[in-house]
Design a protein around this motif. Structure first.
Motif, PDB file in Angstrom:
ATOM      1  N   LEU A   1      49.853  36.239  42.524  1.00  0.00           N
ATOM      2  CA  LEU A   1      48.958  37.133  43.260  1.00  0.00           C
ATOM      3  C   LEU A   1      48.902  38.441  42.489  1.00  0.00           C
ATOM      4  O   LEU A   1      49.931  39.085  42.255  1.00  0.00           O
ATOM      5  CB  LEU A   1      49.491  37.367  44.675  1.00  0.00           C
ATOM      6  CG  LEU A   1      48.792  38.433  45.515  1.00  0.00           C
ATOM      7  CD1 LEU A   1      47.329  38.070  45.731  1.00  0.00           C
ATOM      8  CD2 LEU A   1      49.496  38.603  46.850  1.00  0.00           C
ATOM      9  N   VAL A   2      47.706  38.840  42.065  1.00  0.00           N
ATOM     10  CA  VAL A   2      47.551  39.976  41.157  1.00  0.00           C
ATOM     11  C   VAL A   2      46.611  41.021  41.757  1.00  0.00           C
ATOM     12  O   VAL A   2      45.553  40.681  42.295  1.00  0.00           O
ATOM     13  CB  VAL A   2      47.001  39.527  39.785  1.00  0.00           C
ATOM     14  CG1 VAL A   2      47.090  40.664  38.768  1.00  0.00           C
ATOM     15  CG2 VAL A   2      47.752  38.313  39.274  1.00  0.00           C
ATOM     16  N   THR A   3      47.006  42.286  41.651  1.00  0.00           N
ATOM     17  CA  THR A   3      46.154  43.411  42.038  1.00  0.00           C
ATOM     18  C   THR A   3      46.162  44.442  40.912  1.00  0.00           C
ATOM     19  O   THR A   3      47.054  44.438  40.065  1.00  0.00           O
ATOM     20  CB  THR A   3      46.648  44.076  43.338  1.00  0.00           C
ATOM     21  OG1 THR A   3      48.021  44.480  43.180  1.00  0.00           O
ATOM     22  CG2 THR A   3      46.546  43.116  44.516  1.00  0.00           C
ATOM     23  N   ARG A   4      45.165  45.310  40.904  1.00  0.00           N
ATOM     24  CA  ARG A   4      45.143  46.373  39.916  1.00  0.00           C
ATOM     25  C   ARG A   4      46.176  47.428  40.273  1.00  0.00           C
ATOM     26  O   ARG A   4      46.292  47.840  41.422  1.00  0.00           O
ATOM     27  CB  ARG A   4      43.749  47.027  39.848  1.00  0.00           C
ATOM     28  CG  ARG A   4      42.690  46.156  39.224  1.00  0.00           C
ATOM     29  CD  ARG A   4      41.378  46.908  39.044  1.00  0.00           C
ATOM     30  NE  ARG A   4      40.833  47.353  40.305  1.00  0.00           N
ATOM     31  CZ  ARG A   4      40.093  46.594  41.108  1.00  0.00           C
ATOM     32  NH1 ARG A   4      39.820  45.343  40.781  1.00  0.00           N
ATOM     33  NH2 ARG A   4      39.628  47.069  42.243  1.00  0.00           N
ATOM     34  N   ARG A   5      46.937  47.860  39.279  1.00  0.00           N
ATOM     35  CA  ARG A   5      47.978  48.855  39.510  1.00  0.00           C
ATOM     36  C   ARG A   5      47.362  50.172  39.962  1.00  0.00           C
ATOM     37  O   ARG A   5      46.336  50.605  39.465  1.00  0.00           O
ATOM     38  CB  ARG A   5      48.800  49.056  38.239  1.00  0.00           C
ATOM     39  CG  ARG A   5      49.946  50.054  38.391  1.00  0.00           C
ATOM     40  CD  ARG A   5      50.924  49.891  37.243  1.00  0.00           C
ATOM     41  NE  ARG A   5      51.578  48.589  37.316  1.00  0.00           N
ATOM     42  CZ  ARG A   5      52.341  48.096  36.338  1.00  0.00           C
ATOM     43  NH1 ARG A   5      52.504  48.778  35.231  1.00  0.00           N
ATOM     44  NH2 ARG A   5      52.905  46.909  36.474  1.00  0.00           N
ATOM     45  N   ARG A   6      47.993  50.764  40.946  1.00  0.00           N
ATOM     46  CA  ARG A   6      47.599  52.068  41.491  1.00  0.00           C
ATOM     47  C   ARG A   6      46.248  52.026  42.189  1.00  0.00           C
ATOM     48  O   ARG A   6      45.605  53.058  42.368  1.00  0.00           O
ATOM     49  CB  ARG A   6      47.618  53.150  40.398  1.00  0.00           C
ATOM     50  CG  ARG A   6      49.017  53.340  39.822  1.00  0.00           C
ATOM     51  CD  ARG A   6      49.074  54.394  38.739  1.00  0.00           C
ATOM     52  NE  ARG A   6      50.430  54.494  38.218  1.00  0.00           N
ATOM     53  CZ  ARG A   6      50.789  55.271  37.204  1.00  0.00           C
ATOM     54  NH1 ARG A   6      49.894  56.010  36.594  1.00  0.00           N
ATOM     55  NH2 ARG A   6      52.040  55.292  36.795  1.00  0.00           N
ATOM     56  N   SER A   7      45.798  50.844  42.570  1.00  0.00           N
ATOM     57  CA  SER A   7      44.622  50.759  43.432  1.00  0.00           C
ATOM     58  C   SER A   7      45.092  50.796  44.879  1.00  0.00           C
ATOM     59  O   SER A   7      46.226  50.426  45.178  1.00  0.00           O
ATOM     60  CB  SER A   7      43.829  49.469  43.160  1.00  0.00           C
ATOM     61  OG  SER A   7      44.610  48.331  43.503  1.00  0.00           O
TER      62      SER A   7
END
Length: 319
Positions: free
Chosen positions: A287-293
């Motif tokens: 599961l991946v998200t953009r850092r600092r979003s």
């Protein structure tokens, strides 16, 4: 400014000083390390070099130790103690980023829409359960669902065309992302029952003599990488359903997620090949998200639901 002793002691003895560095001081410290000098850090942060130096002096005074060796070089060098603290300071910085993002998401209101990219290996039964529950929890939030192969989901995430992604084994090497391991999908080599490789007595490496159907994608993130390719003769296919249909028609052999072909195996449309060199393959899901979003409430709900639902369908580590 007076400096505290290197051992952190005071009138009550070593270890009695309660440190309280500010987040700003820690950020300045990390910027000097990452940029390689006080002047470069000042330019990065848009401040005077004297301000950077003053912030670091205050931090060293607060900690009771020198973080940089400023003598003998124009470029500051971390002391042994500064090097030892670097990993912990980065962890604190990351934790604060996540806290800020969480607060921002909770205070800005529900998103106008959510874009989710799923790896083609994800069981669609799990995806359908996730989306059914999402529709009930957020009936006014439109969903954009993209099913992608290999690096396609990450490409959407990094370009801003997806808010989060469930993607494959290349996720941990992508910079500026946060990723959580979800588990592994089991891939098995299969072919049609009338294919020569359906025999039980395959010799080692015999699969190299026959056409292999290989999943591919259009992103540059997997360029030059091969995943379980064993034959020099390949067809590259970006659609897993198309690969499935070709395999049933006897066109080549290939690795498929076990959950997708189990019924075909049970009913004889496909057979599981007896490849001694690769009987099964694990395909990691992340599961991946953009850092600092900053995830809004709907995105945060999906993140929690993905970890809960997908834990029941993949070969996962214990919680």
């Amino acid at each position: 400014m007076a400096r505290k002793p290197e051992n952190g002691g005071g009138e009550n003895g070593p270890g009695s000083h309660e440190i309280s560095p500010t987040i700003e001081q820690l950020r300045v410290f990390l910027t000097v390390v990452d940029e390689g000098g006080f002047g470069a850090a000042a330019r990065k942060l848009g401040r005077a070099t004297s301000v950077i130096s003053y912030a670091l002096s205050n931090l060293e005074s607060e900690l009771g130790m020198s973080l940089f060796d400023r003598e003998g070089s124009r470029k500051p060098k971390l002391t042994a103690k500064g090097q030892a603290l670097l990993t912990e300071v980065r962890r604190v910085d990351d934790d604060m980023d996540r806290l800020r993002a969480r607060v921002a998401g909770l205070t800005r209101g529900i998103e106008p829409q959510v874009a989710l990219a799923l790896d083609v290996m994800v069981p669609m039964s799990a995806a359908a359960e996730l989306l059914r529950d999402f529709a009930a929890a957020f009936p006014t939030v439109p969903m954009q669902l993209h099913v992608e192969a290999l690096g396609g989901g990450l490409a959407r995430l990094l370009s801003g065309r997806a808010d989060l992604a469930v993607t494959g084994p290349i996720a941990p090497v992508i910079e500026n992302t946060d990723h959580r391991y979800l588990g592994a999908i089991t891939l098995v080599p299969v072919c049609a029952p009338d294919h020569p490789l359906a025999a039980d007595d395959l010799r080692l490496g015999e699969a190299r003599d026959y056409l292999q159907l290989v999943l591919t994608d259009r992103s540059t993130l997997t360029e030059g990488q091969e995943f379980s390719v064993r034959s020099p003769r390949t067809w590259r296919i970006a659609d897993l359903s198309a690969k499935h249909a070709l395999l049933i028609q006897g066109i080549g052999w290939g690795n498929m997620p076990l959950h997708m072909v189990q019924k075909d195996l049970d009913e004889g449309r496909l057979v599981r090949m007896s490849l001694s060199e690769a009987p099964t393959t694990s395909y990691d899901l992340w599961l991946v998200t953009r850092r600092r979003s900053a995830p809004g409430p709907a995105t945060a709900w999906i993140i929690d639901a993905i970890e809960r639902i997908f834990r029941t369908v993949a070969d996962l580590p214990p919680t």
